[in-house]
Design a protein around this motif. Sequence first.
Motif, short mmCIF file in Angstrom:
data_model
loop_
_atom_site.label_atom_id
_atom_site.label_comp_id
_atom_site.label_asym_id
_atom_site.label_seq_id
_atom_site.Cartn_x
_atom_site.Cartn_y
_atom_site.Cartn_z
N MET A 804 0.83 -1.20 0.00
CA MET A 804 0.00 0.00 0.00
C MET A 804 0.88 1.26 0.00
O MET A 804 0.63 2.22 -0.73
CB MET A 804 -0.90 -0.02 1.24
N HIS A 807 2.51 1.89 -3.46
CA HIS A 807 1.54 2.43 -4.43
C HIS A 807 1.26 3.90 -4.13
O HIS A 807 1.14 4.73 -5.04
CB HIS A 807 0.25 1.60 -4.40
N PHE A 845 -7.56 6.64 -5.78
CA PHE A 845 -6.91 5.47 -5.17
C PHE A 845 -7.26 5.37 -3.69
O PHE A 845 -7.62 4.29 -3.20
CB PHE A 845 -5.39 5.58 -5.34
N SER A 848 -10.92 4.46 -3.19
CA SER A 848 -11.17 3.04 -3.52
C SER A 848 -10.53 2.13 -2.49
O SER A 848 -11.05 1.06 -2.17
CB SER A 848 -10.63 2.74 -4.92
N PHE A 849 -9.39 2.54 -1.93
CA PHE A 849 -8.77 1.76 -0.87
C PHE A 849 -9.68 1.69 0.36
O PHE A 849 -9.86 0.63 0.96
CB PHE A 849 -7.42 2.39 -0.50
N HIS A 852 -12.51 -0.80 -0.03
CA HIS A 852 -12.11 -2.20 -0.22
C HIS A 852 -12.12 -2.62 -1.68
O HIS A 852 -12.41 -3.79 -2.01
CB HIS A 852 -13.02 -3.16 0.57
N HIS A 854 -9.43 -2.57 -3.78
CA HIS A 854 -8.18 -3.27 -4.10
C HIS A 854 -8.02 -4.44 -3.14
O HIS A 854 -7.56 -4.27 -2.00
CB HIS A 854 -7.00 -2.31 -3.96
N LYS A 855 -8.38 -5.62 -3.58
CA LYS A 855 -8.32 -6.79 -2.72
C LYS A 855 -6.87 -7.14 -2.32
O LYS A 855 -6.64 -7.69 -1.25
CB LYS A 855 -8.97 -7.99 -3.41
N GLU A 856 -5.91 -6.79 -3.21
CA GLU A 856 -4.53 -7.08 -2.87
C GLU A 856 -3.96 -6.07 -1.87
O GLU A 856 -2.86 -6.27 -1.34
CB GLU A 856 -3.67 -7.09 -4.14
N MET A 857 -4.69 -4.99 -1.65
CA MET A 857 -4.28 -3.97 -0.67
C MET A 857 -5.42 -3.65 0.26
O MET A 857 -5.73 -2.50 0.56
CB MET A 857 -3.81 -2.69 -1.40
N ASP A 858 -6.09 -4.69 0.75
CA ASP A 858 -7.25 -4.50 1.60
C ASP A 858 -6.81 -4.21 3.04
O ASP A 858 -5.62 -4.22 3.36
CB ASP A 858 -8.12 -5.75 1.53
#
Length: 960
Positions: A804, A807, A845, A848-849, A852, A854-858
């Motif tokens: 996270m 990014h 970003f 959206s974070f 939830h 971005h499942k890879e950055m939850d």
Amino acid sequence: ARGFSVPLQRPADCGPDRYFDSSRLACASCGVHQRQSAGGSSCVCEPGYRMVSSNGGFSVTCEKCPENMSGVTQDGWNCITCPKGLTSEGNCKCPNNEILVERNINGVLLNEALCLHCNGSEHSFSASDASGSRCVRCEKTFIQVSKSCDCNSPNILTGGLCFLAREGLPPKGVATIRFAQLGITLTSAWFLKNLQSSAFACWLYSNLTACQALGNMCVMNMNSLSSSTTDACGLFQYIFVSTARVGIIHSIPYWRHNLPWLYYGDQPGLASQVLEKNHFPTTFTFKGTDKDVKLKFIAASFDAAGNFLKWQSLEGGILQLCPDTQTKLNAAYVFGTTYQQSCRISVSKILLDFANPVFYDLFLEYNDGNGQQYLWAVPVLNLNLQCNEKFVNQGSNMNNWLLTRRFFLVDALSGKENDLGKPPRVIRIASKITISIRLVSHTQRGTIYPPLITVAYTDVLIQNPETQSVMVSFAVSYEMNQSEAQIQTDIALGVLGGLAVLWSLLKTAGWKRRTGSSIIDLQTVFKFLLFYAGDLANVFFIITMGTGIYWLVFFKAQQFVSVLLPLPSQEEDFVTYIACAFSLKALQFLHLLVSQLAIDIFFIDWERPKGKVLKAVEGEGVTKSAAAPVSIWRTYFIANEWNEIQTMRKINPLFQVLAVLFFLEVVGFSNLALMDASSSLSRSSESYVAPWSRILRFGVSAALWIAIAILQVIFFAVIYERFVEDKISQFVDLCCVSNISVFLLSHNCFGHYIHGRSVHGHADTNMEEMNMNLKREAENLCSQRGLLPNTDGQTFQISISRKMRLHYDWIHETLTKKRGPARLLDSSANTFEQSTRAYNAMNKFLSSFIDHVHKEMDYIVKDKLLLERILGMEFMEPIEKSIFYNDEGHSFSDVLYYGNETTLLIFDILFFSVVDLASQSFVLAAILTYLQQELFRFIRNTLGQKNLASKTLVDQRFLI
């Protein structure tokens, strides 16, 4: 002004042919055959001339005497024949042991003066007096030794006394006196006249005044103990040893019959026994009767010739050379009052006031249980003691001290050479006198050791008495053994210092976890040192604060004396601790300032476009429909509110400084810092003001700072923020109303999140809809504000994953290539579009974070463990998912002044104390403390505003 000026002339300036006219305050000429009188204020006839008339001054008429009557009578009015010669003054003179007769018994003037021999035979034993005008009985030693008024060889004539030459007489004395500071050794006229005769009379006849005079000459010679010379002290020691058989006085082995008590003995280590073996047989209090509160010093005084003058109480300023009021002078002997007096006195005044030295034997008066009065001898430590290498009256090692008894204030007698009638060449002045009172350790009833008076003398070479001056001082100090307190302080410092190391290690470990790094590098060591500096500053502050309050409470509040304040020389460690605390706390404060000025912050705008609008496409000449733009003003508004609360504190700094200064200077709390026993807040202008105690000054000021700060914090937390305004809570509410969340990172992988997403979906609306939304929310007709459904939690501590953070940095690099538009109107289109795209990308970003996406950055939301809250660190590492910790308070204030009030308050206290200890001025300390507060607030505001504009893309011109 020149019309009222007159020339300055003194009698000494007039010369032999003029006299000083006191009516004109100027010199005037004498008449013919006249010269200046001995007093200088009139004229007299020259030798060989008699007075015919005289009305004083120059009104004198002189007439020459006939050649057969060349002498002049003693009164100067008549001429007379002088068969045995003339004096330099033109008067008749007679040989020794003859008296001059100028008139018959009935007053008839003789033509020729007679010199009559005084009958020195048995039954008469007469000799001429000092003036040569009368026959008187000759001195008794002449009669005892020679049965006449002559002292012929082999008898010894010295000092006007006659002694029988025999074995066992004291050796011939050395009439010199050494002034070691000037490197001068001179032959004293007083010693030359009286030393040998005093020694002989004391040894042969046990003459009381002779023995006292010999002792005085030894004291004038700084109690010299050289065994190789026969100076005054050598002769005294000779007699002291030779008269061991005559017994001692009052069971004191150092006090012989007929001799003054000058020494306590020359056994090594005796001084420590005298000063510490026995306690003074009475007790003292701070709040009792007059006899328990005052030190009743009394002195037996003697003149230089050995005559007892009187008993003198020290009250009234007997030993204080500096002039002052009676009340202030007597304050020196109030128990527990540290007394200091110093001034510069002209040598001319000293010569006028102390022409004849007075010698003192000092005692402390007390009563036994039956009311009987007793005296306790007070030993003297003469810092100018001239003795052999066995004793050194310097330093704190009592075993090397030689204690004495008698002392003087000014000696203007022994420094006279050749003629006792002339001014001295050198004078010796007691320039520093200190009476030391030592409290017995572990006493609860005010028991003290015998007092000690320390005297330091200054030798002054007389050159111009009118312009020469000497600095003199008098002090009464109170002390106790501080070794136990020092040991306790060292133990506390060691224990707390060790705990500070552990706490700093925990902080460093927490910091490493929050930065997402596990490598111990140079930056880690540097961070540990910064944490340790702050924690060690707190340790020093706690120790100094506790020490100051301890002495303030236990010293000022005690009735029966059990503790005494440390001496100024014993406060050096305390001052060092304060300096260390301030230096380390300043380092922590600067670290805090830099950390707050480098945070990453972004405002997430949840507002979405309402509908579409037609927009002309530049360069194509056509219009297309596009999403309606979202207003930026809400973001600017939140940014300004954040900017305002950056330097908000839990107390009002100006009120804090003014309140502390008010209580110290107006109410009078500063009087509690005086080194006396009084706990009164007001002092009379006529009373003596004791010197300041640096420990008490810090204790009083720091206690007031903390007390007023606590009251302020309670007031703002309980009353002001609850009933007036709470800006921190209002900022969270404002974010929710504005539909803007705050995402900030104080560390690489740790920060705070304020969830400001509106429960109404939109915040860009009119007044009517806004009021309607607030009404629905108040009536619980809509969902709750929390991040999670059916919760109210809006603030979180966040621990984000490494992915996270990478990014975030990738997007932020684009954002920070241009630190906000330099000019809103003339910036290039490319730069503006790039910044806009970067801002939109970051906003998209982060939103959206939070949603939830971005499942890879939850992330997950959880509560912190109690131990995690106490230690201020997170046990769980965010590897796969970020972690949002529920924040029941407003922990995001940690990146503001508001959340660091303790650090700021301690820094202010230490800054105030350091300035005060350096300047001894609470007013100056308050002014400079407020100025430094304003200076750092300005720096924090200015640089914080720039950082805010840089990290959020909010143009700095809109931050007002």
